[in-house]
Motif scaffolding. Structure first.
Motif, mmCIF file in Angstrom:
data_model
loop_
_atom_site.group_PDB
_atom_site.id
_atom_site.type_symbol
_atom_site.label_atom_id
_atom_site.label_comp_id
_atom_site.label_asym_id
_atom_site.label_seq_id
_atom_site.Cartn_x
_atom_site.Cartn_y
_atom_site.Cartn_z
ATOM 1 N N LYS A 1 0.192 -16.798 6.202
ATOM 2 C CA LYS A 1 0.845 -15.802 7.057
ATOM 3 C C LYS A 1 1.558 -14.752 6.212
ATOM 4 O O LYS A 1 1.540 -13.552 6.539
ATOM 5 N N ALA A 2 2.168 -15.183 5.130
ATOM 6 C CA ALA A 2 2.881 -14.234 4.278
ATOM 7 C C ALA A 2 1.926 -13.245 3.615
ATOM 8 O O ALA A 2 2.205 -12.050 3.517
ATOM 9 N N VAL A 3 0.758 -13.746 3.166
ATOM 10 C CA VAL A 3 -0.229 -12.871 2.537
ATOM 11 C C VAL A 3 -0.756 -11.853 3.533
ATOM 12 O O VAL A 3 -0.889 -10.656 3.235
ATOM 13 N N ILE A 4 -1.069 -12.318 4.760
ATOM 14 C CA ILE A 4 -1.582 -11.401 5.787
ATOM 15 C C ILE A 4 -0.542 -10.342 6.132
ATOM 16 O O ILE A 4 -0.845 -9.150 6.288
ATOM 17 N N ALA A 5 0.709 -10.760 6.254
ATOM 18 C CA ALA A 5 1.766 -9.801 6.567
ATOM 19 C C ALA A 5 1.936 -8.778 5.458
ATOM 20 O O ALA A 5 2.117 -7.582 5.707
ATOM 21 N N LEU A 6 1.853 -9.235 4.206
ATOM 22 C CA LEU A 6 1.994 -8.321 3.078
ATOM 23 C C LEU A 6 0.851 -7.313 3.032
ATOM 24 O O LEU A 6 1.061 -6.117 2.798
ATOM 25 N N VAL A 7 -0.382 -7.780 3.256
ATOM 26 C CA VAL A 7 -1.533 -6.879 3.280
ATOM 27 C C VAL A 7 -1.405 -5.854 4.391
ATOM 28 O O VAL A 7 -1.709 -4.667 4.221
ATOM 29 N N ALA A 8 -0.931 -6.307 5.572
ATOM 30 C CA ALA A 8 -0.774 -5.382 6.688
ATOM 31 C C ALA A 8 0.271 -4.319 6.390
ATOM 32 O O ALA A 8 0.088 -3.135 6.689
ATOM 33 N N VAL A 9 1.382 -4.728 5.757
ATOM 34 C CA VAL A 9 2.430 -3.759 5.427
ATOM 35 C C VAL A 9 1.929 -2.751 4.404
ATOM 36 O O VAL A 9 2.157 -1.544 4.526
ATOM 37 N N LEU A 10 1.218 -3.225 3.378
ATOM 38 C CA LEU A 10 0.686 -2.307 2.366
ATOM 39 C C LEU A 10 -0.329 -1.348 2.962
ATOM 40 O O LEU A 10 -0.371 -0.164 2.611
ATOM 41 N N ALA A 11 -1.166 -1.869 3.890
ATOM 42 C CA ALA A 11 -2.150 -0.999 4.539
ATOM 43 C C ALA A 11 -1.468 0.091 5.342
ATOM 44 O O ALA A 11 -1.886 1.254 5.330
ATOM 45 N N LEU A 12 -0.402 -0.265 6.052
ATOM 46 C CA LEU A 12 0.323 0.740 6.824
ATOM 47 C C LEU A 12 0.995 1.767 5.912
ATOM 48 O O LEU A 12 1.009 2.963 6.209
ATOM 49 N N LEU A 13 1.543 1.298 4.784
ATOM 50 C CA LEU A 13 2.191 2.228 3.862
ATOM 51 C C LEU A 13 1.213 3.223 3.276
ATOM 52 O O LEU A 13 1.459 4.427 3.239
ATOM 53 N N PHE A 14 0.056 2.722 2.802
ATOM 54 C CA PHE A 14 -0.932 3.623 2.210
ATOM 55 C C PHE A 14 -1.543 4.546 3.261
ATOM 56 O O PHE A 14 -1.883 5.688 2.970
ATOM 57 N N ALA A 15 -1.693 4.038 4.491
ATOM 58 C CA ALA A 15 -2.195 4.910 5.566
ATOM 59 C C ALA A 15 -1.195 6.016 5.854
ATOM 60 O O ALA A 15 -1.566 7.166 6.088
#
Length: 226
Positions: free
Chosen positions: A23-37
């Motif tokens: 869950k932590a990895v998925i949340a981190l990937v989602a946050v990074l994706a939103l930041l780069f977007a």
């Protein structure tokens, strides 16, 4: 006598909870994706300042190594441009596997000068009335070609598979040195074939004629040769 058979209830699959680390990895990937977007779409302009890069100049002080007295009169300067197409192939491998090809635009200058330091007393003749002067100067020469980095650039670079893999494991800041040297050589050859030295001698003659006539000389003759 009747008998009844009871069917065993079907086993329902047990849902195992997702591990916490997943869950932590998925949340981190989602946050990074939103930041780069947000950075790409400029939705959150403040993020560019937060994740932007900064340049720091930590160069040391400039050291004066030597001073040379110059006696050259820079009489003309030529601007040149050449397109260098340099290809390096392997003898036994196709270019798609091993080989490079660089298309480079080189722009530079070459100066033409007359070395007045080589003029001796025997090369200057002045009449008794100081109204006429004859000067014999050495022929104009060419300086070293100088490549202008602001006007020189690589148009395209093609590399084979092995060369691309090699670049991943090496840091070669001199990858364009070969085409730069070739551009300097071509510019030097073009300068020697041009009329740059002829123009330099004509400009030197004009300069000396105006200078000596401003000092009271009425006739000034300038010749060139050893």
């Amino acid at each position: 006598m009747t008998t009844s058979t009871k069917q065993a209830p079907e086993a329902t699959p047990v849902k195992r909870p997702m591990p916490g680390w997943a869950k932590a990895v998925i949340a981190l990937v989602a946050v990074l994706a939103l930041l780069f977007a947000g950075l790409r779409l400029s939705v959150l302009p403040g993020l560019r300042d937060l994740f932007g890069t900064e340049t720091h100049d930590r160069s040391g002080p400039v050291l004066l190594q030597s001073i040379q007295d110059m006696s050259r009169y820079e009489a003309a300067s030529g601007n040149f441009q050449v397109v260098v197409d340099l290809e390096k192939d392997s003898r036994f491998l196709p270019s798609a596997i091993r080989g490079t090809r660089t298309l480079y635009v080189g722009a530079g200058t070459v100066d033409a000068y007359v070395d007045l330091g080589k003029v001796s007393q025997q090369d200057v003749t002045v009449n008794d009335d100081r109204t006429s002067a004859m000067l014999r100067l050495p022929h104009a020469a060419l300086g070293k070609p100088t490549l202008d980095p602001d006007r020189s650039y690589a148009v395209s670079k093609q590399r084979g598979l092995l060369d691309r893999i090699g670049d991943l494991f090496s840091d070669n800041p001199n990858s364009e040195r070969a085409v730069q040297k070739l551009a300097v050589r071509h510019i030097g050859e073009a300068a020697r074939e041009s009329e740059l030295t002829t123009r330099a001698e004509a400009n030197t003659t004009s300069m000396l004629d105006g200078l000596l006539k401003s000092l009271g000389f009425e006739e000034v003759k300038v010749s060139y040769g050893t």
